[in-house]
Design a protein around this motif. Structure first.
Motif, PDB file in Angstrom:
ATOM      1  N   LYS A   1      35.060  51.149 -18.389  1.00  0.00           N
ATOM      2  CA  LYS A   1      36.427  51.170 -17.882  1.00  0.00           C
ATOM      3  C   LYS A   1      37.423  50.876 -18.988  1.00  0.00           C
ATOM      4  O   LYS A   1      38.469  51.529 -19.087  1.00  0.00           O
TER       5      LYS A   1
ATOM      6  N   ASP B   1      43.021  52.190 -10.051  1.00  0.00           N
ATOM      7  CA  ASP B   1      41.589  52.418  -9.958  1.00  0.00           C
ATOM      8  C   ASP B   1      41.317  53.637  -9.079  1.00  0.00           C
ATOM      9  O   ASP B   1      42.062  53.926  -8.140  1.00  0.00           O
TER      10      ASP B   1
ATOM     11  N   GLY C   1      43.698  46.759  -7.657  1.00  0.00           N
ATOM     12  CA  GLY C   1      43.341  48.084  -8.142  1.00  0.00           C
ATOM     13  C   GLY C   1      44.525  48.896  -8.605  1.00  0.00           C
ATOM     14  O   GLY C   1      44.389  50.098  -8.874  1.00  0.00           O
TER      15      GLY C   1
END
Length: 289
Positions: free
Chosen positions: A76, A96, A157
């Motif tokens: 990530k 995300d 997120g």
């Protein structure tokens, strides 16, 4: 690394959105569908990292303004770096691939970033409990009420940064709990949760997946603490839970479940922490579409 045209090829963007995605074929359409509701124009950069499924193909299917980059490393942090390098548009929004944030809510975040002194913002989280086990529901009933969870930018997120804020975050050490590090990089006055902007964050449905997620969080939190990028007030203390129980005695059974999950996750995380393994991603599949 495969790349897409640079963002300055298409002028007029009001913000850029960086979306790291690893094997998110089942969820990326849900995320991009919410984001591309016509509220832009946004420069959307999806960075497929180490994907072994059709994530990139699904993302490309949305056409402009989505640009897709593929990197071999399943990381990530590497994906975020690649996404940041691929766009020069600010403000910068990080989303995300397994959450849903609408373009209209992005616009509300951008409005909040225009307030004097505000450098970083995040939407209010919505955590649907449908289909979740009792343990999962009770855990999140407590977790969402923790003061640091309510005020921090992590666990959502999605967050948006000004240019100065992005420079500050980019200078931080690379840690697993990147959203926690980003949140704690700003004072309470510099960061803000925007209540009229919402992001949907799907929780694990099973207790086993909840534990996997919390082991990852416990491991990442320990790394962030040791790296000096975690504020003390972002940690959950026993006194906080005691105060919560005193204020709402009906929560006592739920607090008991919360404590049991937390202790078990920390015990399981010890082996990873001792071995210095801060790359194994304890992923839950039950929360994905």
């Amino acid at each position: 690394m495969s790349s897409a045209p640079a963002s300055d090829d298409v002028p007029g963007f009001v913000a850029s959105v960086v979306v790291p995605a690893h094997d998110e074929e089942r969820g990326i359409a849900r995320s991009l569908g919410a984001l591309l509701d016509g509220s832009g124009p946004f420069d959307v950069v999806v960075v497929c990292n180490g994907c072994t499924d059709r994530t990139a193909d699904v993302a490309r299917g949305f056409g402009p303004p989505v640009r897709v980059i593929e990197i071999e490393e399943a990381s990530k942090s590497a994906a975020v770096r690649a996404g940041n390098a691929a766009t020069d548009v600010f403000p910068r929004v990080h989303v995300d691939a397994d959450v849903a944030l609408s373009g209209a809510d992005v616009a509300r975040l951008l409005d909040a970033l225009r307030q004097p002194g505000v450098l970083a913002v995040a939407p209010r989280r919505v955590v649907p409990r449908d289909g979740c086990s009792l343990v999962v529901r009770w855990y999140y009933d407590v977790w969402e009420q923790l003061p640091q969870v309510a005020s921090g930018l992590f666990g959502r997120g999605a967050f948006a940064l000004s240019r100065d804020a992005q420079e500050r975050v980019s200078a931080l050490p690379v840690v697993m709990s990147d959203d926690l590090a980003a949140s704690d990089a700003f004072t309470d006055e510099e960061r803000r949760v925007v209540d009229d902007a919402t992001v949907t964050v799907w929780p694990p449905r099973t207790t086993a997946d909840l534990l996997r997620r919390r082991v990852r969080v416990a491991t990442g939190n320990a790394q962030a603490r040791d790296a000096g990028v975690r504020r003390e007030d972002s940690a959950t203390s026993l006194s906080t839970l005691i105060d919560m129980a005193r204020g709402r005695p009906s929560l006592l059974p739920r607090i008991g479940v919360f404590l049991a999950v937390t202790v078990l996750a920390r015990l399981r995380a010890r082996r990873l922490i001792r071995s210095g393994d801060f790359t194994t991603w304890q992923r839950d599949e039950s929360s994905r579409a």
